[in-house]
Scaffold this motif. Structure first.
Motif, PDB file in Angstrom:
ATOM      1  N   TYR A 104       0.840  -1.197   0.000  1.00 51.61           N
ATOM      2  CA  TYR A 104       0.000   0.000   0.000  1.00 51.61           C
ATOM      3  C   TYR A 104       0.873   1.243   0.000  1.00 51.61           C
ATOM      4  N   ALA A 105       0.290   2.356  -0.414  1.00 53.21           N
ATOM      5  CA  ALA A 105       0.957   3.654  -0.324  1.00 53.21           C
ATOM      6  C   ALA A 105      -0.107   4.715  -0.095  1.00 53.21           C
ATOM      7  N   TYR A 106       0.159   5.605   0.865  1.00 55.40           N
ATOM      8  CA  TYR A 106      -0.723   6.750   1.095  1.00 55.40           C
ATOM      9  C   TYR A 106      -0.111   7.964   0.427  1.00 55.40           C
ATOM     10  N   ILE A 107      -0.915   8.647  -0.356  1.00 61.09           N
ATOM     11  CA  ILE A 107      -0.492   9.820  -1.114  1.00 61.09           C
ATOM     12  C   ILE A 107      -1.183  11.048  -0.540  1.00 61.09           C
ATOM     13  N   ASP A 108      -0.399  12.104  -0.283  1.00 61.14           N
ATOM     14  CA  ASP A 108      -0.984  13.337   0.235  1.00 61.14           C
ATOM     15  C   ASP A 108      -1.592  14.144  -0.910  1.00 61.14           C
ATOM     16  N   SER A 109      -2.862  13.868  -1.149  1.00 62.60           N
ATOM     17  CA  SER A 109      -3.622  14.551  -2.199  1.00 62.60           C
ATOM     18  C   SER A 109      -4.633  15.522  -1.588  1.00 62.60           C
ATOM     19  N   VAL A 110      -4.467  15.787  -0.284  1.00 64.49           N
ATOM     20  CA  VAL A 110      -5.467  16.566   0.452  1.00 64.49           C
ATOM     21  C   VAL A 110      -5.601  17.989  -0.092  1.00 64.49           C
ATOM     22  N   LYS A 111      -4.481  18.627  -0.425  1.00 61.95           N
ATOM     23  CA  LYS A 111      -4.517  20.010  -0.906  1.00 61.95           C
ATOM     24  C   LYS A 111      -5.413  20.118  -2.134  1.00 61.95           C
ATOM     25  N   ASP A 112      -5.283  19.166  -3.061  1.00 64.33           N
ATOM     26  CA  ASP A 112      -6.041  19.209  -4.310  1.00 64.33           C
ATOM     27  C   ASP A 112      -7.382  18.493  -4.230  1.00 64.33           C
ATOM     28  N   LEU A 113      -7.405  17.285  -3.662  1.00 58.92           N
ATOM     29  CA  LEU A 113      -8.606  16.451  -3.684  1.00 58.92           C
ATOM     30  C   LEU A 113      -9.409  16.494  -2.387  1.00 58.92           C
ATOM     31  N   LYS A 114      -8.852  17.137  -1.354  1.00 59.68           N
ATOM     32  CA  LYS A 114      -9.510  17.280  -0.041  1.00 59.68           C
ATOM     33  C   LYS A 114      -9.609  15.976   0.736  1.00 59.68           C
ATOM     34  N   VAL A 115      -8.911  14.957   0.265  1.00 53.82           N
ATOM     35  CA  VAL A 115      -8.854  13.668   0.954  1.00 53.82           C
ATOM     36  C   VAL A 115      -7.568  12.968   0.517  1.00 53.82           C
ATOM     37  N   MET A 116      -7.035  12.116   1.384  1.00 52.81           N
ATOM     38  CA  MET A 116      -5.853  11.339   1.047  1.00 52.81           C
ATOM     39  C   MET A 116      -6.254  10.177   0.146  1.00 52.81           C
TER      40      MET A 116
END
Length: 150
Positions: free
Chosen positions: A130-142
């Motif tokens: 697995y990998a968690y990607i910090d997409s919060v800034k753009d997608l508002k969720v990881m």
């Protein structure tokens, strides 16, 4: 426009909780299903967990509810540094990630990092990674990427 993940099918929603036993029972009662058995993630030796580029001994209790085409994952993290612990401490209980089944983990991570969505945590599990990607800034969720061995 190119799909960065190669899929648009969400396979899982991950929810952080303080008490997995209690929350699992509430979900089971709500949906009229059996309470899922909580499991504990593997130790660092097996999981090879990395958080923000450093090895981490962090572990979590997980419980899975299969809801048709989508899985709900309840996550109760231990006290060690992880994306789970950080998010729970900063934001409280609630949605942590949406997950996608992908192929080509290394390539997908590179593509997302070039799109300013950095890798936060990664690890191995029985039969995949697995990998968690910090997409919060753009997608508002990881986003979580899941790749199972063939």
């Amino acid at each position: 426009m190119k799909n960065l993940l190669g899929t648009n099918v969400i396979t899982q929603i991950g929810i952080l909780v303080h008490d997995i036993e209690k929350t699992s029972q509430v979900y089971a009662d709500f949906f009229g299903v059996d309470k899922p058995e909580a499991i504990v993630t593997d130790t660092i030796e097996k999981a090879q967990t990395e958080y923000r580029g450093e090895p981490s001994v962090a572990r979590a209790k997980l419980a899975f509810l299969d809801m048709g085409s989508l899985q709900i994952e309840l996550i109760e993290p231990d006290e060690n540094p992880s994306t789970w612990r950080e998010h729970l401490d900063q934001h409280g209980e609630g949605v942590h990630h949406i997950a996608f089944q992908i192929e080509g983990m290394k390539e997908k991570i590179q593509v997302l990092e070039r799109a300013n969505m950095p890798l936060v945590q990664k690890g191995e599990y029985e039969g995949g990674r697995y990998a968690y990607i910090d997409s919060v800034k753009d997608l508002k969720v990881m986003i979580e990427l899941l790749e199972n061995d063939k």
